[in-house]
Design a protein around this motif. Structure first.
Motif, PDB file in Angstrom:
ATOM      1  N   ALA A 140      14.382  23.260 -63.109  1.00  0.00           N
ATOM      2  CA  ALA A 140      13.530  22.158 -62.690  1.00  0.00           C
ATOM      3  C   ALA A 140      14.315  21.160 -61.871  1.00  0.00           C
ATOM      4  N   GLY A 141      13.601  20.540 -60.959  1.00  0.00           N
ATOM      5  CA  GLY A 141      14.224  19.490 -60.166  1.00  0.00           C
ATOM      6  C   GLY A 141      14.601  19.931 -58.779  1.00  0.00           C
ATOM      7  N   GLY A 142      14.274  21.177 -58.400  1.00  0.00           N
ATOM      8  CA  GLY A 142      14.498  21.614 -57.025  1.00  0.00           C
ATOM      9  C   GLY A 142      15.955  21.599 -56.681  1.00  0.00           C
ATOM     10  N   ALA A 143      16.273  21.056 -55.532  1.00  0.00           N
ATOM     11  CA  ALA A 143      17.639  21.074 -55.029  1.00  0.00           C
ATOM     12  C   ALA A 143      18.535  20.124 -55.767  1.00  0.00           C
ATOM     13  N   GLY A 144      17.979  19.367 -56.664  1.00  0.00           N
ATOM     14  CA  GLY A 144      18.793  18.383 -57.373  1.00  0.00           C
ATOM     15  C   GLY A 144      19.762  18.994 -58.342  1.00  0.00           C
ATOM     16  N   GLY A 145      19.606  20.299 -58.647  1.00  0.00           N
ATOM     17  CA  GLY A 145      20.555  20.927 -59.558  1.00  0.00           C
ATOM     18  C   GLY A 145      20.236  20.594 -61.001  1.00  0.00           C
ATOM     19  N   ASP A 146      21.241  20.726 -61.858  1.00  0.00           N
ATOM     20  CA  ASP A 146      21.086  20.534 -63.302  1.00  0.00           C
ATOM     21  C   ASP A 146      21.047  19.049 -63.617  1.00  0.00           C
ATOM     22  N   ASP A 147      19.844  18.563 -63.971  1.00  0.00           N
ATOM     23  CA  ASP A 147      19.713  17.119 -64.209  1.00  0.00           C
ATOM     24  C   ASP A 147      20.181  16.722 -65.595  1.00  0.00           C
ATOM     25  N   ARG A 148      20.680  17.654 -66.379  1.00  0.00           N
ATOM     26  CA  ARG A 148      21.183  17.263 -67.705  1.00  0.00           C
ATOM     27  C   ARG A 148      22.427  16.405 -67.600  1.00  0.00           C
ATOM     28  N   MET A 149      23.155  16.531 -66.478  1.00  0.00           N
ATOM     29  CA  MET A 149      24.370  15.745 -66.325  1.00  0.00           C
ATOM     30  C   MET A 149      24.091  14.352 -65.774  1.00  0.00           C
ATOM     31  N   ALA A 150      22.837  14.143 -65.298  1.00  0.00           N
ATOM     32  CA  ALA A 150      22.514  12.834 -64.739  1.00  0.00           C
ATOM     33  C   ALA A 150      22.424  11.811 -65.854  1.00  0.00           C
ATOM     34  N   PRO A 151      22.850  10.577 -65.591  1.00  0.00           N
ATOM     35  CA  PRO A 151      22.780   9.555 -66.635  1.00  0.00           C
ATOM     36  C   PRO A 151      21.341   9.250 -67.006  1.00  0.00           C
ATOM     37  N   ARG A 152      21.070   9.119 -68.295  1.00  0.00           N
ATOM     38  CA  ARG A 152      19.723   8.816 -68.772  1.00  0.00           C
ATOM     39  C   ARG A 152      19.454   7.314 -68.687  1.00  0.00           C
ATOM     40  N   ALA A 153      18.267   6.977 -68.190  1.00  0.00           N
ATOM     41  CA  ALA A 153      17.884   5.568 -68.151  1.00  0.00           C
ATOM     42  C   ALA A 153      17.686   5.072 -69.583  1.00  0.00           C
ATOM     43  N   GLU A 154      17.980   3.821 -69.798  1.00  0.00           N
ATOM     44  CA  GLU A 154      17.854   3.257 -71.137  1.00  0.00           C
ATOM     45  C   GLU A 154      16.388   3.240 -71.571  1.00  0.00           C
ATOM     46  N   ILE A 155      16.130   3.623 -72.835  1.00  0.00           N
ATOM     47  CA  ILE A 155      14.768   3.617 -73.355  1.00  0.00           C
ATOM     48  C   ILE A 155      14.322   2.176 -73.565  1.00  0.00           C
ATOM     49  N   PRO A 156      13.193   1.763 -72.957  1.00  0.00           N
ATOM     50  CA  PRO A 156      12.763   0.359 -73.096  1.00  0.00           C
ATOM     51  C   PRO A 156      12.341   0.062 -74.527  1.00  0.00           C
ATOM     52  N   GLY A 157      12.625  -1.137 -74.974  1.00  0.00           N
ATOM     53  CA  GLY A 157      12.264  -1.561 -76.323  1.00  0.00           C
ATOM     54  C   GLY A 157      11.468  -2.846 -76.295  1.00  0.00           C
ATOM     55  N   GLY A 158      11.304  -3.461 -77.449  1.00  0.00           N
ATOM     56  CA  GLY A 158      10.556  -4.706 -77.546  1.00  0.00           C
ATOM     57  C   GLY A 158      10.689  -5.300 -78.933  1.00  0.00           C
ATOM     58  N   THR A 159      10.095  -6.468 -79.124  1.00  0.00           N
ATOM     59  CA  THR A 159      10.176  -7.172 -80.414  1.00  0.00           C
ATOM     60  C   THR A 159       8.799  -7.409 -81.023  1.00  0.00           C
ATOM     61  N   GLU A 160       7.743  -6.863 -80.405  1.00  0.00           N
ATOM     62  CA  GLU A 160       6.405  -7.071 -80.928  1.00  0.00           C
ATOM     63  C   GLU A 160       6.207  -6.328 -82.257  1.00  0.00           C
ATOM     64  N   THR A 161       5.104  -6.634 -82.913  1.00  0.00           N
ATOM     65  CA  THR A 161       4.757  -5.982 -84.174  1.00  0.00           C
ATOM     66  C   THR A 161       3.716  -4.902 -83.910  1.00  0.00           C
ATOM     67  N   ILE A 162       3.974  -3.692 -84.425  1.00  0.00           N
ATOM     68  CA  ILE A 162       3.124  -2.534 -84.163  1.00  0.00           C
ATOM     69  C   ILE A 162       2.669  -1.936 -85.491  1.00  0.00           C
ATOM     70  N   LEU A 163       1.404  -1.536 -85.542  1.00  0.00           N
ATOM     71  CA  LEU A 163       0.860  -0.839 -86.711  1.00  0.00           C
ATOM     72  C   LEU A 163       0.701   0.635 -86.373  1.00  0.00           C
ATOM     73  N   VAL A 164       1.383   1.501 -87.132  1.00  0.00           N
ATOM     74  CA  VAL A 164       1.325   2.955 -86.942  1.00  0.00           C
ATOM     75  C   VAL A 164       0.379   3.546 -87.985  1.00  0.00           C
ATOM     76  N   VAL A 165      -0.636   4.291 -87.511  1.00  0.00           N
ATOM     77  CA  VAL A 165      -1.611   4.915 -88.410  1.00  0.00           C
ATOM     78  C   VAL A 165      -1.557   6.425 -88.190  1.00  0.00           C
ATOM     79  N   GLU A 166      -1.129   7.157 -89.200  1.00  0.00           N
ATOM     80  CA  GLU A 166      -0.948   8.619 -89.084  1.00  0.00           C
ATOM     81  C   GLU A 166      -1.065   9.219 -90.477  1.00  0.00           C
ATOM     82  N   ASP A 167      -1.919  10.249 -90.633  1.00  0.00           N
ATOM     83  CA  ASP A 167      -2.136  10.821 -91.966  1.00  0.00           C
ATOM     84  C   ASP A 167      -1.033  11.792 -92.385  1.00  0.00           C
ATOM     85  N   ASP A 168      -0.251  12.320 -91.448  1.00  0.00           N
ATOM     86  CA  ASP A 168       0.862  13.211 -91.803  1.00  0.00           C
ATOM     87  C   ASP A 168       2.113  12.362 -92.034  1.00  0.00           C
ATOM     88  N   PRO A 169       2.602  12.262 -93.286  1.00  0.00           N
ATOM     89  CA  PRO A 169       3.749  11.379 -93.555  1.00  0.00           C
ATOM     90  C   PRO A 169       4.986  11.736 -92.749  1.00  0.00           C
TER      91      PRO A 169
END
Length: 635
Positions: A499-528
């Motif tokens: 994947a990625g065409g001519a860009g080659g193996d993108d596994r070596m490319a640096p990963r962008a930082e995962i964005p975060g936050g400080t808000e409050t979130i309610l998670v609803v899921e029946d599978d524990p």
């Protein structure tokens, strides 16, 4: 007795009483404020000795704040019998002392006498501070201990309920404190609990205390769950208290069941694969002999019988081929295949197979869908899945085949014993049919298990697909709800570096930082297990997280936590579904953002109609996909 003698007796009694109160902080003065008695307790509190203050003006010496009028206080005492106030007095060295001062009016030698009892706030504050520190320490333990903690008294009344217990049982602490702990137990434990405590208090016979035991718990929504209970005992103020530590075993039991199922499938696969291999040898002998007889027999009637026998051996060979596929012993010829292109070319055959009453949708998401796979065998597997989907929709419906590249991280892989983390190409076959019960889902991949009528199927279709996917190094999952439809999802290992065409193996490319936050979130899921992964991802990104296992529990959490900014909910849940929950939440809290998640190819495939502002995330999702979607909604 004359009046003079009577007064003398009263004075003597007062002097005796004041001497008895010498260790207490007692000051006596007349109506003008002149001190006539100064106890040793007052000396210790204010620093002056009795010799230094007797005859001194009380107001001038102690400089009370706020300022006092003795005449006004005397009037109040004569009306009410006593007077008290919080005051500040001056110490000999100049610093101020906070006291609770109580004044009463008496008489000595025929003259009015005011007696003060002063209680030092410093000692009370020290005790209060110590109690506050201990309570804060205890509360911190309640909030941080990983197991749920419930404290009861010797009558079974709940006195403390930790935040983990709130999450586990669905109750707020205020709802259960003061009530009998049996509300957390299903029958028959609920009915016998009080008798058990009484029996222990009288005989000392233990069943759980100090031993531990696996029992069932009862949530607020009346659902039960397995839990490990350990109970400790202590004595406080002469009374016994019992502290229960509770560990939810739901996830462990599900993982153990998943492992047992995998082991069972492995054992069945080895058995059927071995039998099929040996049976193929027998079929080879039979077929070979039939061919030789066919060359020597010229009677037309006998030729017909030989051809029927040869046809039966061919059918037997097909069955053993399916058994070999389930046992992962079929010969495969894997080649580099673009699944998006292959399924696009194959869709016309599928369309003719399912008929005109069923609408076929093919969705190819992005590129990089190359895998090493046996193409004809994969087409055969897809054909099996589409035939099953067609049979589940006798009155028509919608069938979606979706291809996309996904990354399954370590947290997700931990939930399934046979799954490894990494990059996969997902092929999801989703229908709007009758769905499966839990029992059918559990046995769906077993060979010869079928829900079709006698003669309508061999029960080898899904088992063959299961064996093929596992032999190809992949993973297969079933998402299904009765009356809602079914989604069979095939995860085949992606070929990296393509994947990625001519860009080659993108596994070596640096990963962008995962964005975060400080808000409050309610998670609803029946599978524990899925809920645990989502909560862990959100907390690692800085969010404050509350969680619920169903819609009713989620509404209770929202009422208790008005700071919730976003609802992250599964769509297909027992009881109140995700879109029903979202409708109620929008009515109560229109400011809350909502993010749906689903195991189906698209939410509307499962018969769910989302509101125009409802965003959704397809399972399995990566931590980055979740984080980016959250910021799009919250920002």
């Amino acid at each position: 007795m004359d009046e003079k003698t009577n007064r003398g007796a009263q004075t003597s009694e007062l002097v005796r009483l004041l001497s008895l109160l010498d260790p207490v902080n007692v000051i006596a003065h007349d109506g003008s404020g002149m001190i006539c008695h100064w106890s040793s307790g007052s000396r210790d509190l204010f620093g002056w000795t009795a010799e230094e203050v007797e005859g001194e003006d009380f107001i001038r010496l102690l400089a009370p704040m706020p300022s006092l009028s003795i005449d006004e206080i005397v009037t109040r005492i004569q009306a009410d019998g006593a007077w008290k106030a919080n005051l500040e007095y001056r110490h000999k060295d100049g610093h101020r002392i906070s006291v609770l001062s109580r004044w009463v009016l008496s008489e000595m030698n025929g003259r009015p006498l005011i007696v003060q009892l002063n209680e030092d706030f410093r000692a009370a504050a020290t005790v209060q501070e110590s109690l506050a520190v201990r309570e804060a320490h205890f509360r911190s333990i309640l909030q941080t201990v990983p197991e749920a903690m419930v404290v009861i008294d010797e009558t079974g009344i709940i006195t403390s309920f930790s935040s983990t217990a709130e999450d586990l049982f669905g109750y707020e602490a205020a709802e259960v404190e003061g009530r009998n702990v049996s509300i957390l137990m299903p029958s028959p434990d609920r009915d016998s609990h009080d008798d058990y405590i009484r029996n222990y208090m009288t005989t000392g016979q233990r069943r759980i205390i100090g031993l531990g035991r696996v029992v069932k718990g009862l949530r607020k929504d009346r659902s039960t769950f397995p839990m490990e209970l350990a109970v400790g005992e202590a004595v406080s103020n002469g009374k016994r208290i019992f502290t229960g530590f509770i560990r939810d075993l739901t996830s462990r039991h599900k993982i153990e069941e998943e492992l047992r199922q995998a082991q069972k499938m492995e054992a069945i696969g080895q058995l059927t694969g071995g039998l099929a291999h040996d049976f193929n040898n027998l079929l080879t002998i039979i077929s070979g002999n039939l061919e030789m007889l066919e060359m020597k027999v010229h009677d037309p009637k006998a030729q017909v019988l030989l051809k029927e026998a040869q046809g039966a051996t061919d059918d037997g060979a097909k069955l053993t081929g399916q058994l070999l596929a389930f046992g992962r012993r079929q010969p495969l010829n894997p080649r580099m295949t673009d699944l998006g292109q292959m399924i696009s070319n194959f869709s016309e055959l599928i369309r003719r197979t399912i008929g005109d009453r069923i609408e076929l949708r093919t969705v190819i998401r992005g590129g990089g869908n190359e895998v090493l796979v046996d193409g004809p065998q994969l087409q055969n597997a897809l054909l099996n899945l589409t035939l099953n989907a067609r049979d589940a929709m006798p009155h028509g419906g919608q069938l979606t085949i979706e291809v996309s590249r996904v990354h399954l991280d370590f947290d997700y892989a931990q939930m399934y014993p046979q799954l490894r983390a990494g990059d996969y190409v997902l092929v999801a076959v989703t229908d709007t049919g009758s769905g499966m019960t839990d029992e059918v889902k559990t046995r769906a991949f077993e060979p010869f298990f079928t829900t079709k009528t006698m003669g309508a199927g061999t029960g080898l279709g899904l088992s063959m697909v299961y064996g093929f996917v596992r032999q190809s190094g992949g993973h297969i999952q079933i998402y299904s709800e009765t009356g809602q439809g079914t989604s069979i999802r095939l995860f085949l290992p992606a070929v990296t570096g393509i994947a990625g065409g001519a860009g080659g193996d993108d596994r070596m490319a640096p990963r962008a930082e995962i964005p975060g936050g400080t808000e409050t979130i309610l998670v609803v899921e029946d599978d524990p297990r899925v809920r645990r992964v989502a909560v862990a991802r959100l907390e690692s990104s800085g969010y404050s997280v509350h969680q619920a296992g169903n819609g009713l529990e989620a509404l209770d959490v929202l009422d208790a936590h008005p700071e919730v900014a976003l609802l992250f909910t599964d769509i297909a849940m027992p009881g109140m579904s995700g879109d029903q929950l979202a409708k109620v939440v929008r009515e109560r809290r229109p400011d809350i953002r909502i993010l749906f998640t689903s195991g189906y190819a698209e939410p509307d495939i499962a018969g769910k109609q989302l509101a125009a502002d409802g965003s959704w995330l397809k399972k399995p999702y990566t931590a980055r996909e979740l984080a980016v979607q959250l910021r799009l909604l919250l920002d």
